[in-house]
Scaffold this motif. Sequence first.
Motif, PDB file in Angstrom:
ATOM      1  N   TYR A  48      22.122  55.017 -30.122  1.00  0.00           N
ATOM      2  CA  TYR A  48      21.933  54.043 -31.328  1.00  0.00           C
ATOM      3  C   TYR A  48      21.783  55.046 -32.401  1.00  0.00           C
ATOM      4  CZ  TYR A  48      19.667  51.015 -34.669  1.00  0.00           C
ATOM      5  OH  TYR A  48      19.187  50.404 -35.976  1.00  0.00           O
ATOM      6  N   GLY A  52      25.482  54.108 -33.465  1.00  0.00           N
ATOM      7  CA  GLY A  52      25.253  52.904 -33.309  1.00  0.00           C
ATOM      8  C   GLY A  52      26.235  51.832 -34.216  1.00  0.00           C
ATOM      9  N   THR A  53      26.721  52.445 -35.270  1.00  0.00           N
ATOM     10  CA  THR A  53      27.524  51.543 -36.170  1.00  0.00           C
ATOM     11  C   THR A  53      28.711  51.460 -35.359  1.00  0.00           C
ATOM     12  OG1 THR A  53      27.972  53.582 -37.343  1.00  0.00           O
ATOM     13  CG2 THR A  53      26.249  52.011 -38.207  1.00  0.00           C
ATOM     14  N   GLN A  54      29.350  52.389 -34.620  1.00  0.00           N
ATOM     15  CA  GLN A  54      30.587  52.270 -34.089  1.00  0.00           C
ATOM     16  C   GLN A  54      30.738  51.487 -32.800  1.00  0.00           C
ATOM     17  OE1 GLN A  54      31.302  56.435 -33.673  1.00  0.00           O
ATOM     18  NE2 GLN A  54      31.565  56.753 -35.801  1.00  0.00           N
ATOM     19  N   PRO A  56      30.244  48.105 -30.643  1.00  0.00           N
ATOM     20  CA  PRO A  56      30.274  46.617 -31.166  1.00  0.00           C
ATOM     21  C   PRO A  56      28.637  45.849 -31.062  1.00  0.00           C
ATOM     22  CG  PRO A  56      32.069  46.973 -30.379  1.00  0.00           C
ATOM     23  CD  PRO A  56      31.308  48.233 -30.053  1.00  0.00           C
ATOM     24  N   SER A  59      25.611  47.643 -32.823  1.00  0.00           N
ATOM     25  CA  SER A  59      25.701  46.930 -34.239  1.00  0.00           C
ATOM     26  C   SER A  59      25.162  45.825 -34.378  1.00  0.00           C
ATOM     27  CB  SER A  59      26.748  47.559 -34.763  1.00  0.00           C
ATOM     28  OG  SER A  59      27.829  46.435 -34.441  1.00  0.00           O
ATOM     29  N   ASP A  60      25.382  44.880 -33.423  1.00  0.00           N
ATOM     30  CA  ASP A  60      24.819  43.442 -33.491  1.00  0.00           C
ATOM     31  C   ASP A  60      23.586  43.323 -33.492  1.00  0.00           C
ATOM     32  OD1 ASP A  60      27.399  42.638 -33.794  1.00  0.00           O
ATOM     33  OD2 ASP A  60      27.867  42.142 -31.814  1.00  0.00           O
ATOM     34  N   GLY A  62      21.131  45.679 -34.000  1.00  0.00           N
ATOM     35  CA  GLY A  62      20.400  46.333 -35.433  1.00  0.00           C
ATOM     36  C   GLY A  62      19.206  47.250 -34.724  1.00  0.00           C
ATOM     37  N   ASN A  63      18.093  46.840 -35.303  1.00  0.00           N
ATOM     38  CA  ASN A  63      16.789  47.266 -34.878  1.00  0.00           C
ATOM     39  C   ASN A  63      16.299  47.047 -33.664  1.00  0.00           C
ATOM     40  OD1 ASN A  63      16.633  49.341 -37.096  1.00  0.00           O
ATOM     41  ND2 ASN A  63      15.684  48.120 -38.366  1.00  0.00           N
ATOM     42  N   ASN A  65      17.631  47.515 -30.941  1.00  0.00           N
ATOM     43  CA  ASN A  65      17.940  48.606 -30.149  1.00  0.00           C
ATOM     44  C   ASN A  65      16.712  49.678 -29.804  1.00  0.00           C
ATOM     45  OD1 ASN A  65      20.804  48.586 -29.584  1.00  0.00           O
ATOM     46  ND2 ASN A  65      21.127  48.790 -31.678  1.00  0.00           N
TER      47      ASN A  65
END
Length: 84
Positions: A48, A52-54, A56, A59-60, A62-63, A65
């Motif tokens: 993450y 984490g932004t790469q 899908p 990234s949905d 968010g925190n 994770n």
Amino acid sequence: MPKSRNDRKKKAVYTPPPSSEKPKVSPRWLAPTMLTFGILGILWIAVYYIAGTQIPYMSDLGNWNLLVGFGGIIICVILSTRWH
């Protein structure tokens, strides 16, 4: 020659009573499950933070994770209390 005081007071060595109980043995699934949850929790948090932004679905979340990762670590700790 008179005996010393220490020679007169010999105490018996303590021997515990025999135990009739078998030693507890952990189930075979416990150690692999515990390690799997711990490693997956750490890897989830690491992935993450690194990518984490790469990814899908990460990234949905968010925190959330962090909750997933720490949840795996907490399950690992709870299972470790059952290990003999």
